[in-house]
Motif scaffolding. Sequence first.
Motif, PDB file in Angstrom:
ATOM      1  N   ARG A 129       0.879  -1.185   0.000  1.00 45.64           N
ATOM      2  CA  ARG A 129       0.000   0.000   0.000  1.00 45.64           C
ATOM      3  C   ARG A 129       0.901   1.215   0.000  1.00 45.64           C
ATOM      4  N   GLY A 130       0.920   1.907  -1.110  1.00 49.46           N
ATOM      5  CA  GLY A 130       1.843   3.035  -1.261  1.00 49.46           C
ATOM      6  C   GLY A 130       3.235   2.520  -1.579  1.00 49.46           C
ATOM      7  N   SER A 131       4.246   3.333  -1.341  1.00 46.96           N
ATOM      8  CA  SER A 131       5.633   2.940  -1.614  1.00 46.96           C
ATOM      9  C   SER A 131       6.093   1.892  -0.609  1.00 46.96           C
ATOM     10  N   PHE A 132       6.754   0.870  -1.105  1.00 43.45           N
ATOM     11  CA  PHE A 132       7.251  -0.205  -0.241  1.00 43.45           C
ATOM     12  C   PHE A 132       8.248   0.356   0.759  1.00 43.45           C
ATOM     13  N   ARG A 133       8.088  -0.027   2.029  1.00 44.12           N
ATOM     14  CA  ARG A 133       9.004   0.384   3.088  1.00 44.12           C
ATOM     15  C   ARG A 133       9.823  -0.804   3.610  1.00 44.12           C
ATOM     16  N   ARG A 134       9.105  -1.873   4.042  1.00 43.78           N
ATOM     17  CA  ARG A 134       9.821  -3.021   4.612  1.00 43.78           C
ATOM     18  C   ARG A 134       8.871  -4.196   4.785  1.00 43.78           C
ATOM     19  N   ILE A 135       9.475  -5.343   5.112  1.00 40.54           N
ATOM     20  CA  ILE A 135       8.738  -6.544   5.482  1.00 40.54           C
ATOM     21  C   ILE A 135       9.003  -6.780   6.967  1.00 40.54           C
ATOM     22  N   GLU A 136       7.947  -6.968   7.716  1.00 41.32           N
ATOM     23  CA  GLU A 136       8.064  -7.254   9.146  1.00 41.32           C
ATOM     24  C   GLU A 136       7.549  -8.673   9.383  1.00 41.32           C
ATOM     25  N   VAL A 137       8.429  -9.578   9.782  1.00 38.55           N
ATOM     26  CA  VAL A 137       8.028 -10.962  10.029  1.00 38.55           C
ATOM     27  C   VAL A 137       7.197 -11.018  11.305  1.00 38.55           C
ATOM     28  N   LEU A 138       6.005 -11.594  11.206  1.00 38.48           N
ATOM     29  CA  LEU A 138       5.100 -11.709  12.351  1.00 38.48           C
ATOM     30  C   LEU A 138       5.232 -13.052  13.044  1.00 38.48           C
ATOM     31  N   SER A 139       5.470 -14.104  12.276  1.00 33.63           N
ATOM     32  CA  SER A 139       5.655 -15.425  12.895  1.00 33.63           C
ATOM     33  C   SER A 139       6.501 -16.313  11.993  1.00 33.63           C
ATOM     34  N   ARG A 140       7.271 -17.164  12.653  1.00 28.63           N
ATOM     35  CA  ARG A 140       8.113 -18.138  11.968  1.00 28.63           C
ATOM     36  C   ARG A 140       7.746 -19.520  12.478  1.00 28.63           C
ATOM     37  N   GLY A 141       8.034 -20.519  11.661  1.00 29.52           N
ATOM     38  CA  GLY A 141       7.801 -21.900  12.058  1.00 29.52           C
ATOM     39  C   GLY A 141       8.946 -22.403  12.916  1.00 29.52           C
ATOM     40  N   VAL A 142       9.072 -23.704  13.016  1.00 31.33           N
ATOM     41  CA  VAL A 142      10.132 -24.293  13.830  1.00 31.33           C
ATOM     42  C   VAL A 142      11.478 -24.278  13.118  1.00 31.33           C
ATOM     43  N   SER A 143      11.497 -23.938  11.842  1.00 29.21           N
ATOM     44  CA  SER A 143      12.712 -24.100  11.036  1.00 29.21           C
ATOM     45  C   SER A 143      13.706 -22.937  10.939  1.00 29.21           C
ATOM     46  N   PRO A 144      13.549 -21.774  10.928  1.00 23.80           N
ATOM     47  CA  PRO A 144      12.522 -20.749  11.120  1.00 23.80           C
ATOM     48  C   PRO A 144      12.014 -20.116   9.814  1.00 23.80           C
ATOM     49  N   ARG A 145      11.231 -20.847   9.070  1.00 24.59           N
ATOM     50  CA  ARG A 145      10.635 -20.289   7.855  1.00 24.59           C
ATOM     51  C   ARG A 145       9.556 -19.266   8.229  1.00 24.59           C
ATOM     52  N   VAL A 146       9.344 -18.317   7.321  1.00 29.45           N
ATOM     53  CA  VAL A 146       8.332 -17.284   7.555  1.00 29.45           C
ATOM     54  C   VAL A 146       6.949 -17.900   7.381  1.00 29.45           C
ATOM     55  N   VAL A 147       6.102 -17.743   8.387  1.00 28.20           N
ATOM     56  CA  VAL A 147       4.723 -18.217   8.326  1.00 28.20           C
ATOM     57  C   VAL A 147       3.815 -17.056   7.927  1.00 28.20           C
ATOM     58  N   ARG A 148       4.002 -15.900   8.570  1.00 31.75           N
ATOM     59  CA  ARG A 148       3.213 -14.702   8.256  1.00 31.75           C
ATOM     60  C   ARG A 148       4.115 -13.491   8.361  1.00 31.75           C
ATOM     61  N   ALA A 149       3.880 -12.526   7.493  1.00 28.56           N
ATOM     62  CA  ALA A 149       4.659 -11.284   7.529  1.00 28.56           C
ATOM     63  C   ALA A 149       3.773 -10.119   7.116  1.00 28.56           C
ATOM     64  N   ARG A 150       4.159  -8.946   7.561  1.00 26.70           N
ATOM     65  CA  ARG A 150       3.444  -7.725   7.213  1.00 26.70           C
ATOM     66  C   ARG A 150       4.289  -6.965   6.201  1.00 26.70           C
ATOM     67  N   VAL A 151       3.664  -6.597   5.100  1.00 28.80           N
ATOM     68  CA  VAL A 151       4.306  -5.762   4.087  1.00 28.80           C
ATOM     69  C   VAL A 151       3.897  -4.335   4.405  1.00 28.80           C
ATOM     70  N   ILE A 152       4.876  -3.521   4.749  1.00 31.49           N
ATOM     71  CA  ILE A 152       4.591  -2.160   5.174  1.00 31.49           C
ATOM     72  C   ILE A 152       4.925  -1.193   4.053  1.00 31.49           C
ATOM     73  N   GLY A 153       3.942  -0.371   3.726  1.00 29.98           N
ATOM     74  CA  GLY A 153       4.109   0.651   2.702  1.00 29.98           C
ATOM     75  C   GLY A 153       3.813   2.020   3.277  1.00 29.98           C
ATOM     76  N   SER A 154       4.021   3.039   2.491  1.00 30.88           N
ATOM     77  CA  SER A 154       3.814   4.412   2.944  1.00 30.88           C
ATOM     78  C   SER A 154       2.347   4.719   3.244  1.00 30.88           C
ATOM     79  N   ALA A 155       1.418   3.904   2.708  1.00 29.45           N
ATOM     80  CA  ALA A 155      -0.006   4.164   2.911  1.00 29.45           C
ATOM     81  C   ALA A 155      -0.706   3.054   3.698  1.00 29.45           C
ATOM     82  N   GLY A 156       0.057   2.232   4.398  1.00 29.28           N
ATOM     83  CA  GLY A 156      -0.558   1.164   5.191  1.00 29.28           C
ATOM     84  C   GLY A 156       0.180  -0.147   5.044  1.00 29.28           C
ATOM     85  N   SER A 157      -0.439  -1.195   5.545  1.00 24.26           N
ATOM     86  CA  SER A 157       0.231  -2.502   5.503  1.00 24.26           C
ATOM     87  C   SER A 157      -0.728  -3.604   5.066  1.00 24.26           C
ATOM     88  N   THR A 158      -0.141  -4.699   4.645  1.00 23.92           N
ATOM     89  CA  THR A 158      -0.863  -5.885   4.211  1.00 23.92           C
ATOM     90  C   THR A 158      -0.183  -7.093   4.843  1.00 23.92           C
TER      91      THR A 158
END
Length: 181
Positions: A129-158
């Motif tokens: 949403r808007g210009s890409f800012r960063r990825i914020e990992v919300l949870s990892r598995g046991v491996s530690p693979r990414v399970v869920r992450a937030r994509v943060i943009g200048s106009a919000g996140s997904t």
Amino acid sequence: STWPFEALKVQAVAARTYALATRKTDGAFDQYPDTRSQVYRGVTGESVRSDAAVSDTSGRIVTYAGQPAVTYYFSTSGGHTENVEYSFVGSLSKPWLVGVPDPYDTHSPYHRWQASYSGTTLGRALGSRGSFRRIEVLSRGVSPRVVRARVIGSAGSTTLTGPEIRSRLGLRDTWFTHVRV
């Protein structure tokens, strides 16, 4: 077919088990001709060695509590496998599909990998949403693979799952760290 013979035998058992565990039980056919079942290339995909592996393991399958146990094949674990519910988000956990260390993965040419993208490419691919800012990992598995992450943009996140990020970026795995330089 050029892999070590014991590896071909293991693959034959895993493929046979998967076919039995995931087969359709109604209709005119029991397997799909695509990745929902297994992709069989027909006689042209066979070889003397793979046929011998199938023959040598005839009738053998992997079971859990007396039932065919769905197993998954991978060529590279990154050094640790993952629980099925984190690999296939939404799947139910299975006691035989849990993450374990894999000390032999260092032999894989893809044990470590990297990918580079511009902020614009990341923003487009990840639906920023808007210009890409960063990825914020919300949870990892046991491996530690990414399970869920937030994509943060200048106009919000997904929020996306690790497998969604992997698919959208064409990554080798969901075991990644986002570093911005």
